[in-house]
Write an enzyme that holds these catalytic residues in place. Structure first.
Site, PDB file in Angstrom:
ATOM      1  N   GLY A 104       0.954  -1.152   0.045  1.00  0.00           N
ATOM      2  CA  GLY A 104       0.192  -0.042   0.017  1.00  0.00           C
ATOM      3  C   GLY A 104       0.947   1.343  -0.045  1.00  0.00           C
ATOM      4  O   GLY A 104       1.786   1.270   0.688  1.00  0.00           O
ATOM      5  N   VAL A 108      17.003   8.411  -1.455  1.00  0.00           N
ATOM      6  CA  VAL A 108      17.809   7.206  -1.702  1.00  0.00           C
ATOM      7  C   VAL A 108      18.432   7.612  -3.125  1.00  0.00           C
ATOM      8  O   VAL A 108      19.741   7.424  -3.345  1.00  0.00           O
ATOM      9  CB  VAL A 108      16.685   6.136  -2.070  1.00  0.00           C
ATOM     10  CG1 VAL A 108      17.541   4.921  -2.901  1.00  0.00           C
ATOM     11  CG2 VAL A 108      16.313   5.281  -0.906  1.00  0.00           C
ATOM     12  N   VAL A 109      17.894   8.357  -3.882  1.00  0.00           N
ATOM     13  CA  VAL A 109      18.265   8.659  -5.161  1.00  0.00           C
ATOM     14  C   VAL A 109      19.663   9.606  -5.170  1.00  0.00           C
ATOM     15  O   VAL A 109      20.651   9.363  -5.576  1.00  0.00           O
ATOM     16  CB  VAL A 109      17.305   9.053  -6.270  1.00  0.00           C
ATOM     17  CG1 VAL A 109      17.967   9.463  -7.532  1.00  0.00           C
ATOM     18  CG2 VAL A 109      16.461   7.962  -6.713  1.00  0.00           C
ATOM     19  N   ARG A 158       0.648  -4.575  -4.876  1.00  0.00           N
ATOM     20  CA  ARG A 158       1.092  -6.045  -4.230  1.00  0.00           C
ATOM     21  C   ARG A 158       1.277  -7.160  -5.149  1.00  0.00           C
ATOM     22  O   ARG A 158       0.532  -6.958  -6.161  1.00  0.00           O
ATOM     23  CB  ARG A 158      -0.397  -6.321  -3.387  1.00  0.00           C
ATOM     24  CG  ARG A 158      -0.572  -5.108  -2.486  1.00  0.00           C
ATOM     25  CD  ARG A 158      -1.703  -5.461  -1.050  1.00  0.00           C
ATOM     26  NE  ARG A 158      -2.333  -4.268  -0.427  1.00  0.00           N
ATOM     27  CZ  ARG A 158      -1.837  -3.623   0.536  1.00  0.00           C
ATOM     28  NH1 ARG A 158      -0.599  -3.930   0.755  1.00  0.00           N
ATOM     29  NH2 ARG A 158      -2.215  -2.726   0.933  1.00  0.00           N
ATOM     30  N   ASP A 161       5.302  -5.105   5.727  1.00  0.00           N
ATOM     31  CA  ASP A 161       6.092  -6.639   5.968  1.00  0.00           C
ATOM     32  C   ASP A 161       6.125  -7.557   4.789  1.00  0.00           C
ATOM     33  O   ASP A 161       6.883  -8.194   4.401  1.00  0.00           O
ATOM     34  CB  ASP A 161       5.313  -7.151   6.961  1.00  0.00           C
ATOM     35  CG  ASP A 161       3.841  -7.118   6.983  1.00  0.00           C
ATOM     36  OD1 ASP A 161       3.234  -6.601   6.062  1.00  0.00           O
ATOM     37  OD2 ASP A 161       3.121  -7.880   7.959  1.00  0.00           O
ATOM     38  N   THR A 164       6.633  -6.501   1.640  1.00  0.00           N
ATOM     39  CA  THR A 164       7.731  -5.844   0.943  1.00  0.00           C
ATOM     40  C   THR A 164       9.043  -6.478   1.525  1.00  0.00           C
ATOM     41  O   THR A 164      10.059  -7.060   0.905  1.00  0.00           O
ATOM     42  CB  THR A 164       7.790  -4.558   1.181  1.00  0.00           C
ATOM     43  OG1 THR A 164       6.518  -3.838   0.708  1.00  0.00           O
ATOM     44  CG2 THR A 164       8.659  -3.818   0.215  1.00  0.00           C
ATOM     45  N   THR A 220       4.674   2.428   5.437  1.00  0.00           N
ATOM     46  CA  THR A 220       3.229   1.844   5.497  1.00  0.00           C
ATOM     47  C   THR A 220       2.544   3.009   6.399  1.00  0.00           C
ATOM     48  O   THR A 220       2.826   3.216   7.685  1.00  0.00           O
ATOM     49  CB  THR A 220       3.007   0.568   5.940  1.00  0.00           C
ATOM     50  OG1 THR A 220       1.869   0.300   6.417  1.00  0.00           O
ATOM     51  CG2 THR A 220       3.868   0.121   7.244  1.00  0.00           C
ATOM     52  N   ASP A 228       0.131   1.989   8.299  1.00  0.00           N
ATOM     53  CA  ASP A 228      -0.150   1.087   9.355  1.00  0.00           C
ATOM     54  C   ASP A 228       0.679   1.266  10.709  1.00  0.00           C
ATOM     55  O   ASP A 228       0.232   1.008  11.791  1.00  0.00           O
ATOM     56  CB  ASP A 228      -0.402  -0.308   8.951  1.00  0.00           C
ATOM     57  CG  ASP A 228      -1.759  -0.367   8.207  1.00  0.00           C
ATOM     58  OD1 ASP A 228      -2.241   0.484   8.108  1.00  0.00           O
ATOM     59  OD2 ASP A 228      -1.714  -1.400   7.815  1.00  0.00           O
ATOM     60  N   ASP A 275       3.157  -0.716  11.769  1.00  0.00           N
ATOM     61  CA  ASP A 275       2.928  -1.888  12.408  1.00  0.00           C
ATOM     62  C   ASP A 275       3.986  -2.794  12.124  1.00  0.00           C
ATOM     63  O   ASP A 275       4.109  -4.117  12.141  1.00  0.00           O
ATOM     64  CB  ASP A 275       1.763  -2.887  11.877  1.00  0.00           C
ATOM     65  CG  ASP A 275       1.719  -2.925  10.448  1.00  0.00           C
ATOM     66  OD1 ASP A 275       2.340  -2.360   9.640  1.00  0.00           O
ATOM     67  OD2 ASP A 275       0.728  -3.871  10.013  1.00  0.00           O
ATOM     68  N   ARG A 327      -5.445  -3.069   8.867  1.00  0.00           N
ATOM     69  CA  ARG A 327      -5.986  -4.289   8.561  1.00  0.00           C
ATOM     70  C   ARG A 327      -5.733  -5.327   9.728  1.00  0.00           C
ATOM     71  O   ARG A 327      -6.663  -5.997  10.377  1.00  0.00           O
ATOM     72  CB  ARG A 327      -5.434  -4.992   7.269  1.00  0.00           C
ATOM     73  CG  ARG A 327      -5.903  -6.288   6.920  1.00  0.00           C
ATOM     74  CD  ARG A 327      -5.613  -6.865   5.531  1.00  0.00           C
ATOM     75  NE  ARG A 327      -5.988  -5.969   4.644  1.00  0.00           N
ATOM     76  CZ  ARG A 327      -5.434  -5.838   3.246  1.00  0.00           C
ATOM     77  NH1 ARG A 327      -4.223  -6.180   2.963  1.00  0.00           N
ATOM     78  NH2 ARG A 327      -6.120  -5.176   2.334  1.00  0.00           N
TER      79      ARG A 327
HETATM   80  O1  F6P Z   1      -1.291  -0.030   3.437  1.00  0.00           O
HETATM   81  C1  F6P Z   1      -1.876  -0.651   4.638  1.00  0.00           C
HETATM   82  C2  F6P Z   1      -3.384  -0.560   4.512  1.00  0.00           C
HETATM   83  O2  F6P Z   1      -3.682   0.807   4.084  1.00  0.00           O
HETATM   84  C3  F6P Z   1      -3.984  -1.009   5.304  1.00  0.00           C
HETATM   85  O3  F6P Z   1      -4.494  -0.278   6.569  1.00  0.00           O
HETATM   86  C4  F6P Z   1      -5.635  -1.483   4.768  1.00  0.00           C
HETATM   87  O4  F6P Z   1      -6.197  -2.573   5.505  1.00  0.00           O
HETATM   88  C5  F6P Z   1      -5.030  -1.955   3.425  1.00  0.00           C
HETATM   89  O5  F6P Z   1      -3.876  -1.300   3.345  1.00  0.00           O
HETATM   90  C6  F6P Z   1      -5.883  -1.526   2.393  1.00  0.00           C
HETATM   91  O6  F6P Z   1      -5.194  -2.203   1.191  1.00  0.00           O
HETATM   92  P1  F6P Z   1      -5.572  -1.988  -0.472  1.00  0.00           P
HETATM   93  O7  F6P Z   1      -5.460  -0.698  -0.772  1.00  0.00           O
HETATM   94  O8  F6P Z   1      -4.974  -2.857  -1.073  1.00  0.00           O
HETATM   95  O9  F6P Z   1      -7.142  -2.484  -0.293  1.00  0.00           O
END
Ligand code: F6P
Length: 327
Positions: free
Chosen positions: A16, A28-29, A77, A108, A110, A131, A133, A135, A177
């Site tokens: 995401g 980085v670049v 993804r 994670d 990735t 991310t 999240d 997390d 999520r």
């Molecule tokens: O990137 C993390 C996240 O935003 C989560 O919080 C969420 O549940 C999920 O991705 C949604 O993913 P997608 O955009 O692939 O539906």
């Protein structure tokens, strides 16, 4: 450890997207170019790596992006990357392009991909946590989290205005999520009556008790915050349960992907710049199979094995605070 610093590196964003990824790519670049390395931008995460979607990056390739949300490299993804033959193809593409080191910016999933590229094919990899999240084990903060919670908080403040005017109960659904970092921070900062997180802070009965306690002391409107968990729109189920159990009608507001967009906050831009710089320095030092994270304010290397197998938990202190302050 690689023997020598890579002469040519690749950078990709995966999973995401998160505000601040562009600032990380820029860092980085430019750090790599300054160190005399060549840089290749790999488009669309691991799918792009497998499909050989890459191009040479110069300092001007990353001009005027530090303030932009999303990722100029695009992201996605890539479930195919779970297959060994697909990873072998990716490793071949890297070798054929002369790429000796890879910076992967993401979460994670990735890092799992990066770790297997190292283990199976000896590719020198360094991860940068990006991310919303927050997390990822081994870092106190991930790129995008600060922007996302501020975006969600602004929405909650607005919802509170209308909730108060109409004496209404609202359930605001935020992203997350598998983890409740966004929900708990936004709940505390937004003064929510209850916070539902995937780790299961509150159940419906407890939320109903909180609403009733508020009403008993004269409150006429309430806000509950719920992490989406495994199902976007979960807040509608919670609203229905509350209606059936207590007869309260709740309005639902699902913030969804709004939280992933927008210009990164100053904090995210700085974090991304620091981590992008550190990732290239780590490659120069011959480090591999690590993520660069932040611990006690300092940038540190953390093994990808650890980041991907251990879980970062919402601190109990915050959970208790959210409960206490809502009373
Ligand atoms: O990137 C993390 C996240 O935003 C989560 O919080 C969420 O549940 C999920 O991705 C949604 O993913 P997608 O955009 O692939 O539906």
């Amino acid at each position: 450890m690689a023997n020598t610093a890579p002469r040519k590196i690749g950078v990709l964003t995966s999973g995401g997207d998160a505000p601040g990824m562009n600032a990380a790519v820029r860092s980085v670049v430019r750090t790599a170019l300054n160190a005399g390395m060549e840089v290749v931008g790999i488009y669309s995460g691991y799918s792009g790596l497998v499909a050989n979607k890459m191009g040479s990056f110069t300092a001007s390739s990353v001009a005027n992006i530090i303030q932009r949300g999303g990722t100029v490299l695009k992201s996605g993804r890539c479930p195919e990357f779970l297959k060994a033959d697909v990873r072998a193809l990716a490793a071949n593409n890297l070798r054929n392009a002369g790429i000796e080191g890879l910076v992967t910016i993401g979460g994670d999933g990735t890092f799992n991909g990066a770790h297997t590229l190292f283990v199976e094919h000896g590719i020198q990899v360094v991860g940068v946590p990006g991310t919303i999240d927050n997390d990822i084990f081994g870092t106190e903060e991930t790129i995008g989290f600060d922007t996302a919670i501020n975006t969600a908080l602004e929405a909650i403040d607005r919802i509170r205005d209308t909730a108060a005017s109409h004496d209404r109960l609202f359930i605001v659904e935020v992203m997350g999520r598998d983890s409740g970092f966004i929900a708990i921070d936004v709940g505390v900062a937004g003064g929510a009556e209850e916070v539902f997180i995937p780790e299961n802070l509150a159940n419906v009965d407890q939320a109903i008790q909180s609403i009733k306690r508020g009403m008993a002391r004269g409150k006429s409107s309430s806000i509950l915050v719920a992490a989406e968990g495994q199902k976007q729109g979960r807040a509608y189920d919670l609203a229905e349960q509350i209606r059936r159990k207590a007869g309260f009608e709740a309005k639902v507001c699902v913030l969804g992907h709004i939280q992933r967009g927008g210009p990164p906050s100053a904090r995210d831009r700085i974090l991304a710049s620091r981590l992008g710089f550190a990732a290239v320095r780590a490659l120069q030092q011959g480090l591999s199979d690590i993520m660069v994270g932040v611990q006690a304010g300092q940038v540190v290397p953390v093994s990808l094995q650890e980041c991907t197998t251990k879980k970062r938990r919402v601190p109990n202190e915050l959970i208790e605070l959210a409960q206490l302050l809502s009373h």
